[in-house]
Design an enzyme around this catalytic site. Structure first.
Site, PDB file in Angstrom:
ATOM      1  N   ASP A  24      38.487 -11.619 -20.031  1.00  0.00           N
ATOM      2  CA  ASP A  24      38.679 -12.297 -18.678  1.00  0.00           C
ATOM      3  C   ASP A  24      37.024 -12.640 -18.255  1.00  0.00           C
ATOM      4  O   ASP A  24      36.515 -11.332 -18.119  1.00  0.00           O
ATOM      5  CB  ASP A  24      39.372 -11.607 -17.679  1.00  0.00           C
ATOM      6  CG  ASP A  24      39.488 -12.135 -16.236  1.00  0.00           C
ATOM      7  OD1 ASP A  24      40.555 -12.160 -15.680  1.00  0.00           O
ATOM      8  OD2 ASP A  24      38.545 -13.287 -16.163  1.00  0.00           O
ATOM      9  N   ASP A 119      39.578 -19.012 -18.382  1.00  0.00           N
ATOM     10  CA  ASP A 119      38.571 -17.810 -18.547  1.00  0.00           C
ATOM     11  C   ASP A 119      39.283 -16.588 -19.181  1.00  0.00           C
ATOM     12  O   ASP A 119      38.762 -15.433 -19.054  1.00  0.00           O
ATOM     13  CB  ASP A 119      37.927 -17.869 -17.520  1.00  0.00           C
ATOM     14  CG  ASP A 119      38.770 -16.888 -16.589  1.00  0.00           C
ATOM     15  OD1 ASP A 119      39.853 -16.680 -16.375  1.00  0.00           O
ATOM     16  OD2 ASP A 119      38.070 -15.972 -15.851  1.00  0.00           O
ATOM     17  N   GLU A 120      40.644 -16.601 -19.513  1.00  0.00           N
ATOM     18  CA  GLU A 120      41.404 -15.400 -19.937  1.00  0.00           C
ATOM     19  C   GLU A 120      42.182 -15.668 -21.031  1.00  0.00           C
ATOM     20  O   GLU A 120      42.905 -16.764 -21.268  1.00  0.00           O
ATOM     21  CB  GLU A 120      42.432 -15.274 -18.547  1.00  0.00           C
ATOM     22  CG  GLU A 120      42.615 -14.182 -18.123  1.00  0.00           C
ATOM     23  CD  GLU A 120      43.696 -13.886 -16.951  1.00  0.00           C
ATOM     24  OE1 GLU A 120      44.723 -13.217 -17.094  1.00  0.00           O
ATOM     25  OE2 GLU A 120      43.545 -14.844 -16.039  1.00  0.00           O
TER      26      GLU A 120
HETATM   27  N1  DCP Z   1      40.093 -20.485  -9.772  1.00  0.00           N
HETATM   28  C1  DCP Z   1      40.649 -21.420  -9.005  1.00  0.00           C
HETATM   29  N2  DCP Z   1      41.292 -21.017  -7.930  1.00  0.00           N
HETATM   30  C2  DCP Z   1      41.733 -20.013  -7.679  1.00  0.00           C
HETATM   31  C3  DCP Z   1      41.590 -18.801  -8.588  1.00  0.00           C
HETATM   32  C4  DCP Z   1      40.727 -19.071  -9.828  1.00  0.00           C
HETATM   33  O1  DCP Z   1      39.916 -22.595  -8.950  1.00  0.00           O
HETATM   34  N3  DCP Z   1      42.527 -19.619  -6.606  1.00  0.00           N
HETATM   35  C5  DCP Z   1      39.318 -20.749 -11.016  1.00  0.00           C
HETATM   36  C6  DCP Z   1      38.123 -20.329 -10.628  1.00  0.00           C
HETATM   37  C7  DCP Z   1      37.700 -19.062 -11.395  1.00  0.00           C
HETATM   38  C8  DCP Z   1      38.506 -19.238 -12.679  1.00  0.00           C
HETATM   39  O2  DCP Z   1      39.597 -19.858 -11.942  1.00  0.00           O
HETATM   40  O3  DCP Z   1      36.501 -19.049 -11.927  1.00  0.00           O
HETATM   41  C9  DCP Z   1      38.977 -17.793 -13.436  1.00  0.00           C
HETATM   42  O4  DCP Z   1      39.701 -17.229 -12.262  1.00  0.00           O
HETATM   43  P1  DCP Z   1      39.571 -15.740 -12.210  1.00  0.00           P
HETATM   44  O5  DCP Z   1      40.845 -15.107 -11.391  1.00  0.00           O
HETATM   45  O6  DCP Z   1      39.575 -15.170 -13.543  1.00  0.00           O
HETATM   46  O7  DCP Z   1      38.409 -15.288 -11.165  1.00  0.00           O
HETATM   47  P2  DCP Z   1      36.802 -15.382 -11.554  1.00  0.00           P
HETATM   48  O8  DCP Z   1      36.660 -15.547 -13.212  1.00  0.00           O
HETATM   49  O9  DCP Z   1      36.232 -16.423 -11.065  1.00  0.00           O
HETATM   50  O10 DCP Z   1      36.301 -13.833 -11.263  1.00  0.00           O
HETATM   51  P3  DCP Z   1      36.589 -12.500 -11.751  1.00  0.00           P
HETATM   52  O11 DCP Z   1      35.455 -11.965 -12.191  1.00  0.00           O
HETATM   53  O12 DCP Z   1      37.363 -11.795 -10.831  1.00  0.00           O
HETATM   54  O13 DCP Z   1      37.827 -12.694 -13.281  1.00  0.00           O
HETATM   55 MG    MG Z   2      37.780 -14.318 -14.530  1.00  0.00          MG
END
Ligand code: DCP
Ligand code: MG
Length: 366
Positions: A24, A119-120
């Site tokens: 992730d 991203d996962e």
């Molecule tokens: N995303 C979005 N709206 C949301 C949640 C996520 O548009 N409510 C998008 C933006 C994030 C991406 O999806 O960058 C990946 O989501 P993640 O939950 O993996 O969050 P992040 O990668 O940003 O942070 P983390 O470091 O917690 O994984």
């Molecule tokens: Mg993420």
């Protein structure tokens, strides 16, 4: 291409023990933007919509998280919490392209990849020969390559199943990894909060709390019958998960069946020439995607979709297997003849044939 560790046979203690890695990316959209604007790295940055247009936070870097900002929060609220917050608009095509590059790194280690979002992903590396079959070393190499080649960080969880691998990837975030070996599973789950179980939201967690259940260890005292009586269909799953059992396979990405692009216009298009130039623009985008997906040799049909200002939608298609972007212009003329209304939406797409059925068809012809 760089070679991975050495290619000796993997060490497998038990043929039933799987090695699952959950990867992730850290603050994904924000990391990609900050890679390209390193001067902002130490500042709080949020990616998302404008605070004046009721935009929300898609994500933010860890600096911004210190102010309590998180995904899905209204941007106006985020700005109140941190007035010097830098706001950047999302650039989805950039994130898609980085996501594909991350995927190419995974593919150097296994073909069993299940992407969950941009991203996962889950990777089954049980039979990978890289790093002498060490899933922890594979995860470390993947993370190093993502950092060195793509300039962003990614966290990983390594465990015998998907449930635990996903929890583990969150354990040492950001830029970390955590392994739960088969021997450690029992000790790990006993102390694990039930809130970490997928399917246990705040309502179920409160119900469990009232029943005196806070950890998976507490849940283990409950017989299967009681759990299903109390928690319905979730009960049977809880019975297994609280013991660290999860038999779900890593499902390899489904085959692509079509590729398409469409735009809804903020102002309806009134003239055929306007529609034509839009179709040319969309066609260009479409063929970029077809190229990236590597499916140009499997096109089986072209189609155009038009939605008129009265919301009537019409589709015109043509079956052909060659690469001929000009087809869409002829399809547009046909579609426009079906109404005098202005045009609200245009979509263009191609159907992709299944490689197996294409092969079967060939055999049939022979
Ligand atoms: N995303 C979005 N709206 C949301 C949640 C996520 O548009 N409510 C998008 C933006 C994030 C991406 O999806 O960058 C990946 O989501 P993640 O939950 O993996 O969050 P992040 O990668 O940003 O942070 P983390 O470091 O917690 O994984
Ligand atoms: Mg993420």
């Amino acid at each position: 291409m760089e070679t991975v560790c050495n290619q000796n046979a993997p060490i497998r203690l038990n043929s039933y023990t799987r090695k699952i890695v959950h990867c992730d990316c850290d603050s994904f959209y924000a990391s990609v933007e900050l890679r390209d604007k390193p001067a902002l790295r130490a500042s709080p940055v949020a990616i998302g919509g404008s605070p004046n247009q009721r935009g929300v936070v898609a994500t933010c870097n860890y600096e911004a998280r210190k102010y309590g900002i998180h995904s899905a929060m209204p941007m106006s609220q985020a700005l109140k919490r941190c007035p010097h917050l830098h706001i950047m608009k999302p650039d989805m095509s950039k994130y898609r392209s980085v996501s594909r590059q991350v995927n190419e790194i995974y593919e150097q280690y296994t073909n069993i990849i299940e992407p969950l979002s941009l991203d996962e992903a889950f990777l089954d590396v049980s039979d990978s020969t890289a790093c002498r079959g060490s899933a922890s070393l594979i995860a470390k190499q993947i993370r190093d390559k993502v950092r060195n080649d793509l300039g962003i960080t990614i966290s990983a969880g390594i465990a015998p199943n998907k449930f635990l691998a996903k929890i583990a990837s969150d354990w040492k975030k950001p830029d970390g990894q955590f392994t739960i070996t088969p021997e450690q599973v029992s000790d790990f789950v006993v102390k694990l909060s039930v809130k970490k179980i997928f399917g246990v939201g705040s309502v179920t967690a409160a119900k469990m709390h009232a029943d005196g259940i806070n950890t998976c260890g507490d849940l283990q005292h409950w017989p299967l019958l009681e759990l299903t009586r109390q928690y319905g269909r979730l009960g049977a799953r809880l019975y297994e998960l609280c013991r660290g059992i999860d038999k779900r396979e890593v499902k390899v990405h489904q085959l692509r069946k079509s590729v398409s692009v469409e735009t809804t216009y903020s102002r309806d298009l009134q003239h055929a020439e306007e529609c034509l130039s839009e179709v040319r623009r969309l066609t260009k985008q479409l063929f970029q995607r077809v190229e990236t997906a590597g499916v140009s040799r499997r096109i089986s049909q072209y189609w155009i979709k038009i939605r008129f200002s009265n919301f009537r939608t019409t589709t015109v298609s043509e079956t052909r297997t060659d690469v001929e972007p000009g087809v869409f212009e002829a399809l547009l003329q046909k579609a426009l003849r079906r109404s005098d209304e202005d045009v609200r939406l245009i979509g263009v797409g191609v159907k992709i044939s299944d490689p197996l059925s294409a092969q079967q068809l060939l055999l049939f012809e022979e």
